[in-house]
Design a protein around this motif. Structure first.
Motif, short mmCIF file in Angstrom:
data_model
loop_
_atom_site.label_atom_id
_atom_site.label_comp_id
_atom_site.label_asym_id
_atom_site.label_seq_id
_atom_site.Cartn_x
_atom_site.Cartn_y
_atom_site.Cartn_z
N UNK B 193 44.87 47.44 49.01
CA UNK B 193 44.56 48.33 50.12
C UNK B 193 44.46 49.79 49.64
N UNK B 194 45.26 50.16 48.64
CA UNK B 194 45.15 51.52 48.11
C UNK B 194 43.79 51.76 47.48
N UNK B 195 43.33 50.75 46.72
CA UNK B 195 42.12 50.96 45.95
C UNK B 195 40.86 50.77 46.76
N UNK B 196 40.88 49.84 47.70
CA UNK B 196 39.59 49.46 48.30
C UNK B 196 39.46 49.81 49.77
N UNK B 197 40.54 50.23 50.45
CA UNK B 197 40.34 50.54 51.86
C UNK B 197 39.55 51.84 51.95
N UNK B 198 38.51 51.80 52.77
CA UNK B 198 37.65 52.98 52.90
C UNK B 198 36.58 53.05 51.84
N UNK B 199 36.63 52.15 50.85
CA UNK B 199 35.64 52.20 49.78
C UNK B 199 34.36 51.49 50.17
N UNK B 200 34.38 50.73 51.26
CA UNK B 200 33.17 50.06 51.72
C UNK B 200 33.01 48.66 51.17
N UNK B 201 33.19 48.48 49.87
CA UNK B 201 33.03 47.14 49.30
C UNK B 201 34.20 46.87 48.36
N UNK B 202 34.54 45.60 48.26
CA UNK B 202 35.64 45.22 47.41
C UNK B 202 35.12 44.94 46.00
N UNK B 203 36.00 45.03 45.05
CA UNK B 203 35.68 44.66 43.68
C UNK B 203 35.10 43.23 43.67
N UNK B 204 33.93 43.01 43.02
CA UNK B 204 33.34 41.67 43.04
C UNK B 204 34.26 40.61 42.45
N UNK B 205 35.11 40.99 41.50
CA UNK B 205 36.04 40.00 40.94
C UNK B 205 37.00 39.52 42.03
N UNK B 206 37.43 40.44 42.90
CA UNK B 206 38.33 40.03 43.98
C UNK B 206 37.60 39.14 44.98
N UNK B 207 36.30 39.43 45.19
CA UNK B 207 35.55 38.57 46.11
C UNK B 207 35.45 37.15 45.55
N UNK B 208 35.24 37.06 44.23
CA UNK B 208 35.20 35.74 43.59
C UNK B 208 36.55 35.05 43.79
N UNK B 209 37.64 35.83 43.60
CA UNK B 209 38.97 35.25 43.79
C UNK B 209 39.13 34.76 45.21
N UNK B 210 38.65 35.55 46.19
CA UNK B 210 38.78 35.15 47.60
C UNK B 210 38.02 33.86 47.85
N UNK B 211 36.80 33.76 47.27
CA UNK B 211 36.02 32.55 47.48
C UNK B 211 36.74 31.34 46.89
N UNK B 212 37.34 31.53 45.70
CA UNK B 212 38.01 30.38 45.08
C UNK B 212 39.30 30.02 45.81
#
Lengths: 151, 512
Positions: B193-212
Motif C-alpha cells: 500500500x505504501x508503494x502502489x496506492x495512488x500510483x494507478x497501476x500495480x507492479x506487473x510482478x505483483x499482478x502475476x502473483x495475484x493471478x497465481x
C-alpha cells in the motif's frame, strides 16, 4: 543369492557405519556448522536405504524394525512439539528458554540442538519408512510377467 | 499466553500420539481424536467475542518472527472448522468401524485439522503455505482411504491437481517476497500500500502473483474451471471426510485464503486500477461456479456426487458475496454496501459449513443403512429412517433457500447486495440458480425421502444414536443460524466482516 553382488555387500557393510557417524555429526553440529536435523536425518536414512539396496529388505529391517521406525517417527515429531511447549514457560510457544551456554561450543544455543536431534529421528525414520513402502513390491521374473500377460 | 498456538499444537500432538499408541492400544485413535476435537471445539466457541490478538512465536516480534494472528475472520473459521471436525469424529466412531487401519485414519484426520487451523491462524504467507500443504496432503490420503480402484483414482487426481495449485501458490508467494522483501502478510500489505496506492497501476510482478494466488486458491476452493477434482474426491472419500472436505477444507484452504490474501495483502484500493480486475475475476469465477455447479448437479443420480456439484455452486455464492464486496471497495462505492455483500458471503460460508456437512454425514448414514449411493435404488426412506430423513430434509430446505432456514437469509443478503451494487444480470443468474438448487434438492427429497419404499431401502434400519446425534446437532444449527441471527450475528459475523473491511486494522494489529 539375495541382494546385490558380494563386492557391493562388503563395501556397503564397511561404509554404513561411517555414513551414520557422519549423519550424527551433521545433526549434532547443526547449530554451529552448515547442516542440521533434516540434512543429518536424510544422511542417516540413506545408510539404512543402502543396507536395504545391498542386502534386501530383511537385513535392513533386522537393523531397524518397521515397528521401531514407526515409533521413532512419531516420537521424533512429538519431541519437537514438546520442545515447542517448553517455550510456554517463557510466555511464548517455541521460546528459547534453555540455557544458551558458551558460544561455538557443542552444548550451546539452547533448544536448537535438541530440536535438531528430534527432527533427525523424525526425518531418518520417515524416509526409511517411505523407502520401505516403495520396496514393498517384489520383483517377478521377466518370464512370469510375460506368461501372466499372455494368460 | 494466548491460546492461539494451541489450535495447532493440540491436533498436531494428537496426530503423532495416535499412531504411536495405536501399536499397543487399538482404541487410541477414537479416544484421543474425540478428546482433542472436543477441546478444540470448546476453545473455538469460547473464543467468540475475544479481542483480536497476535502471538509471536518464540518471542520474536514480526516482521522478523513468525506471528499467529487471531482476528474476527479467524474466529469465524476456527468455529466452523473445529465444531464440524468434532461432529465428524463423533460420526466416525461408529461409521468407520467398517474400515481397517483406524489409527492411521484418526492420525490423518487430526493432521488435516492441524493444517486447517494453521492456515487460519497463520500471519505469515510461507507458514500459510506449509499448513495448506499439511492439510492438503492429509486430505489426499484420506480421500483414498478406502483403497478401492475408484477411491485411489480420485485420490490421485486430487493429488495431481492439488499439487499444481500448491506450486502456483508457492510461486506467487516467492514473487510477493521478491517484490516486497517480506513474507509477513501485514508487512507485505503495508509495503504494497505504501508503494502502489495512488500510483494507478500495480507492479506487473505483483499482478502475476495475484493471478497465481487466485488460480491456486480457486483450485483449493473448487471454483469452476478449477473444480475437476471435487466431483470425484468427495463421493469417494468416507462420509465424515466428505463432510470435512466440503464443509470446511475447501473453505479454509480456498475461500479463507482468498479473503486474507486479496483483502488484506493486496487490498482493494480505488486508486489502484488493477484491483477492479481482481474483483471482477472473483465475480466471474463465482458466476461460472454457480451456473455450472448447479446445472450439472441436476443431472446426477449418485447422491454424493450431486452433493459434490452442489458444493461447487454454493461456494460460488460465497465468493459472489465477497467478490461484489471487493468490487464495491475497488470502485470506491459506499462501504456500507461492501460490508453488506461481505457479510452475506461470510454468512453463507458459515451456513454452508453446517448444512453441507449435515448432508454428507446423512449420505453416509444412508449408505451405511442401504449400502448404496444410487438414488434410483432408493425411496421412502422417511418410513425406515425417520431421524436421518428429517435432518436431511431440513438441510435440503436450508441449502435451497426456503425461509426461515439459514440458507435463505444468507442468499437473501447476497442478492440484496448484488442488486444494490447494480449487477442486475449477475443477480438474475443468482436468483435463477437458487431455484435450480431447489430443483435438485426436490429431486433428492422425491427420490430418497418421500414416495413408496423400494429397492435397497426395504432392508434399511435407522442408524445407531452415535451416528444420528451429530446429524441432529447440525440440524439444530441450521435452524438456529436462520432464526437467531440477531443473537449471534453481531458476535461472530460482524467482527469477521469488519476484519475484512479494515485492512489497515490488521496491519496495526500485527505490527503494533
Amino acid at each position: 543369492m539375495k541382494g546385490l553382488s558380494l563386492i557391493v555387500k562388503t563395501i556397503s557393510d564397511f561404509v554404513v557405519a561411517f555414513i551414520i557417524i557422519f549423519g550424527a555429526y551433521i545433526v549434532l553440529y547443526g547449530h554451529l556448522t552448515p547442516g542440521g536435523g533434516f540434512a543429518g536425518g536424510v544422511i542417516i536414512a540413506s545408510a539404512f536405504i543402502l543396507l536395504m539396496l545391498a542386502h534386501g529388505r530383511e537385513v535392513a529391517f533386522s537393523k531397524l524394525g518397521e515397528r521401531a521406525a514407526h515409533i521413532l517417527d512419531s516420537a521424533g515429531a512429538l519431541a519437537f512439539l514438546l520442545i515447542g511447549w517448553a517455550g510456554v514457560v517463557g510466555g511464548y510457544f517455541f521460546m528459547n528458554v534453555f540455557g544458551r551456554g558458551e558460544q561455538f561450543r557443542l552444548l550451546s544455543s539452547g533448544m536448537i540442538l535438541p530440536a535438531n536431534i528430534a527432527i533427525a529421528f523424525k526425518v531418518a525414520s520417515s524416509l526409511f519408512l517411505v523407502f520401505s513402502a516403495l520396496a514393498i513390491f517384489r520383483r517377478r521374473s521377466f518370464r512370469s510377467m510375460i506368461e501372466g500377460e499372455l494368460r | 499466553m494466548s491460546p492461539v498456538p494451541l489450535f495447532v499444537a493440540i491436533p498436531l500432538g494428537a496426530a503423532f500420539l495416535i499412531p504411536m499408541l495405536g501399536i499397543w492400544w487399538k482404541k487410541s485413535g477414537e479416544v484421543l481424536a474425540a478428546l482433542s476435537t472436543v477441546i478444540l471445539a470448546v476453545m473455538a466457541i469460547l473464543s467468540i467475542g475475544s479481542t483480536a490478538v497476535t502471538h509471536h512465536m518464540g518471542g520474536w516480534a514480526p516482521p522478523v518472527g513468525i506471528a499467529l494472528v487471531s482476528d474476527g475472520l479467524t474466529v469465524l473459521l476456527l468455529i466452523a472448522v473445529n465444531v464440524v471436525a468434532f461432529l465428524c469424529i463423533l460420526f466416525s466412531l461408529k461409521y468407520m468401524t467398517a474400515y481397517s487401519g483406524l489409527p492411521k485414519y484418526y492420525s490423518l484426520f487430526m493432521l488435516m485439522v492441524a493444517g486447517m487451523n494453521g492456515v487460519v491462524v497463520s500471519g505469515d504467507l510461507f507458514n500459510l503455505y506449509v499448513f495448506l500443504e499439511i492439510a492438503s496432503i492429509a486430505s489426499y490420503a484420506l480421500v483414498a482411504f478406502g483403497t478401492e480402484a475408484d477411491e485411489l483414482e480420485a485420490g490421485f487426481k486430487y493429488l495431481v491437481l492439488g499439487s499444481v495449485a500448491s506450486v502456483m501458490i508457492l510461486f506467487a508467494i516467492g514473487t510477493v517476497y521478491a517484490v516486497t522483501g517480506t513474507l509477513n502478510m501485514a508487512d507485505a500489505a503495508r509495503e504494497i500500500s505504501l508503494r502502489f496506492s495512488g500510483a494507478g497501476a500495480m507492479n506487473p510482478a505483483l499482478l502475476l502473483a495475484a493471478a497465481m494466488f487466485l488460480m491456486g486458491f480457486s483450485l483449493k476452493a473448487a471454483l469452476v474451471p478449477f473444480h475437476a477434482w471435487l466431483p470425484d474426491a468427495h463421493p469417494s472419500a468416507p462420509a465424515p471426510i466428505s463432510a470435512m472436505l466440503s464443509g470446511v477444507v475447501i473453505k479454509s484452504l480456498g475461500v479463507y485464503a482468498i479473503c486474507r490474501v486479496f483483502f488484506h495483502v493486496f487490498g482493494f484500493d480505488p486508486n489502484v486500477t488493477s484491483s477492479v480486475i481482481l474483483a471482477n475475476s472473483m465475480i466471474w469465477l463465482a458466476v461460472l461456479s454457480i451456473i455450472i455447479g448447479g446445472l450439472v448437479a441436476v443431472g446426477q443420480w449418485d447422491y454424493k456426487r450431486l452433493l459434490a456439484y452442489s458444493s461447487i455452486g454454493q461456494v460460488g455464492y460465497v465468493i459472489l458475496g465477497l467478490g461484489v464486496g471487493a468490487r464495491v471497495l475497488a470502485t470506491g462505492g459506499p462501504r456500507s454496501l461492501a460490508a453488506l455483500a461481505i457479510l452475506g458471503g461470510l454468512f453463507h460460508l458459515l451456513n454452508h459449513a453446517a448444512f453441507k456437512s449435515l448432508l454428507f454425514l446423512s449420505s453416509g448414514a444412508i449408505q451405511h443403512a442401504t449400502g448404496t449411493r444410487d438414488m434410483k435404488q432408493m425411496g421412502g426412506l422417511r418410513d425406515k429412517m425417520p431421524i436421518t430423513s428429517a435432518t436431511t430434509n431440513l438441510a435440503a430446505l436450508s441449502i435451497s433457500g426456503v425461509p426461515p432456514f439459514s440458507g435463505f437469509w444468507s442468499k437473501l443478503i447476497i442478492l440484496i447486495a448484488v442488486v444494490k451494487a447494480e449487477h442486475y444480470v449477475v443477480a438474475g443468474i443468482a436468483i435463477v440458480m437458487a431455484f435450480v438448487t431447489l430443483v435438485y434438492y426436490v429431486k433428492v427429497q422425491r427420490e430418497i425421502i418421500f414416495g413408496s419404499v423400494r429397492g435397497a431401502v426395504e432392508k434399511a434400519k435407522e442408524v445407531p444414536a452415535a451416528m444420528y446425534v451429530p446429524l441432529i446437532i447440525l440440524a439444530i444449527v441450521c435452524v438456529g443460524f436462520g432464526l437467531l441471527y440477531p443473537v449471534f450475528g453481531y458476535r461472530i459475523l460482524e467482527p469477521a466482516r469488519d476484519a475484512l473491511l479494515n485492512g489497515a486494522e490488521y496491519v496495526k494489529l500485527v505490527l503494533g
